[in-house]
Scaffold this active site. Structure first.
Site, PDB file in Angstrom:
ATOM      1  N   HIS A   1      35.488  77.252  26.677  1.00  0.00           N
ATOM      2  CA  HIS A   1      35.397  77.183  25.219  1.00  0.00           C
ATOM      3  C   HIS A   1      34.078  76.515  24.851  1.00  0.00           C
ATOM      4  O   HIS A   1      34.028  75.318  24.597  1.00  0.00           O
ATOM      5  CB  HIS A   1      36.580  76.385  24.657  1.00  0.00           C
ATOM      6  CG  HIS A   1      36.690  76.424  23.171  1.00  0.00           C
ATOM      7  ND1 HIS A   1      37.904  76.387  22.520  1.00  0.00           N
ATOM      8  CD2 HIS A   1      35.762  76.493  22.190  1.00  0.00           C
ATOM      9  CE1 HIS A   1      37.710  76.418  21.210  1.00  0.00           C
ATOM     10  NE2 HIS A   1      36.410  76.483  20.992  1.00  0.00           N
TER      11      HIS A   1
ATOM     12  N   GLU B   1      36.826  81.343  24.740  1.00  0.00           N
ATOM     13  CA  GLU B   1      37.400  80.934  23.463  1.00  0.00           C
ATOM     14  C   GLU B   1      36.301  80.429  22.541  1.00  0.00           C
ATOM     15  O   GLU B   1      35.293  79.893  23.009  1.00  0.00           O
ATOM     16  CB  GLU B   1      38.402  79.796  23.665  1.00  0.00           C
ATOM     17  CG  GLU B   1      39.564  80.106  24.573  1.00  0.00           C
ATOM     18  CD  GLU B   1      40.484  78.914  24.759  1.00  0.00           C
ATOM     19  OE1 GLU B   1      41.628  79.131  25.171  1.00  0.00           O
ATOM     20  OE2 GLU B   1      40.045  77.767  24.507  1.00  0.00           O
TER      21      GLU B   1
ATOM     22  N   HIS C   1      47.607  74.980  24.815  1.00  0.00           N
ATOM     23  CA  HIS C   1      47.345  73.681  24.223  1.00  0.00           C
ATOM     24  C   HIS C   1      48.486  72.720  24.536  1.00  0.00           C
ATOM     25  O   HIS C   1      49.601  72.872  24.047  1.00  0.00           O
ATOM     26  CB  HIS C   1      47.122  73.726  22.710  1.00  0.00           C
ATOM     27  CG  HIS C   1      46.292  72.572  22.215  1.00  0.00           C
ATOM     28  ND1 HIS C   1      44.920  72.624  22.108  1.00  0.00           N
ATOM     29  CD2 HIS C   1      46.635  71.320  21.859  1.00  0.00           C
ATOM     30  CE1 HIS C   1      44.457  71.463  21.676  1.00  0.00           C
ATOM     31  NE2 HIS C   1      45.484  70.643  21.531  1.00  0.00           N
TER      32      HIS C   1
END
Length: 239
Positions: free
Chosen positions: A43, A70, A191
């Site tokens: 990410h 991401e 997450h």
């Protein structure tokens, strides 16, 4: 069965703390794959506080499993993924100064923008995924923008798993998964999933295609070692 994608942001954070190339991000990615990870997730953020844009290009040359990038689809981010062409791009509505991802998209409000972004990803041959909450209206809207997958934001599940118990924690995610399937979407999750809560989540959401796990997995590896940690996460997924 559900695929395990390892998010290696925290490895880059550790490397960047001292400069140089220790730990070696590319070697860790290859080791994760060797030990059984079925994907590598990164990410990159605008401040490059962990994954640098250069890392993404270099990883694209060595990752042999699914490469998932991401990020918030800023022009710079879209140029990056357009050049790298990973297997999957997960669109996340992070502000530039966000500490970590903390909310899913308001797909209804950003419908036109997401339609255009998803169309561009698909034109490049990249599978799009949209980061969403368990709000059924947002999941239904995600299907209408043309995405292939949604990724459920699971921090609320992880928090309520401890505070309210597994059954109450999973209930909205079951409904979200059923809705996603009903509107033709494949399902990812990520997450705060961990060795504590992952197995129950995967058992209760059998349609789950992929989980992306970084912080907890890398933290566990400090105690267990990377190979044993990945083995245990795979075991939580029934592997």
């Amino acid at each position: 069965m559900t695929r395990l994608s390892v998010n290696i942001n925290k490895i880059a954070t550790l490397r960047n703390a001292r400069g140089g190339n220790v730990p070696n991000l590319l070697q860790v990615a290859k080791d994760c794959e060797l030990f059984g990870a079925e994907g590598i997730t990164v990410h990159p953020r605008p401040d490059e506080r962990h994954i640098r844009y250069r890392d993404v290009y270099e990883l694209s040359e060595v990752v042999t499993t699914e490469f998932n990038i991401e990020g918030n689809p800023t022009p710079e981010f879209m140029r990056l993924v357009g050049e790298v062409r990973p297997a999957q791009v997960t669109l996340v509505p992070d502000a530039p100064d966000a500490l970590t991802s903390s909310a899913g998209w308001d797909v209804v409000t950003h419908h036109t923008f997401l339609c255009d972004t998803v169309a561009q990803l698909r034109e490049w041959g990249i599978r799009p995924s949209i980061f969403v909450s368990t709000d059924l209206k947002q999941i239904e809207a995600a299907a209408s923008v043309g995405t292939t997958r949604v990724e459920l934001y699971t921090e609320p599940y992880a928090a309520e798993y401890v505070s309210r118990g597994p059954e109450e924690a999973i209930a909205p995610f079951r409904r979200a998964a059923e809705t996603a399937l009903a509107v033709g979407l494949e399902l990812n999750a990520g997450h705060d999933l961990s060795l504590t809560n992952l197995q129950f989540f995967a058992e209760q959401i059998p349609s789950l295609a992929e989980v992306s796990i970084g912080h907890a997995l890398i933290s566990d590896a400090l105690y267990l070692g990377l190979q044993e940690t990945i083995r245990r996460y795979r075991a939580c997924l029934g592997k």
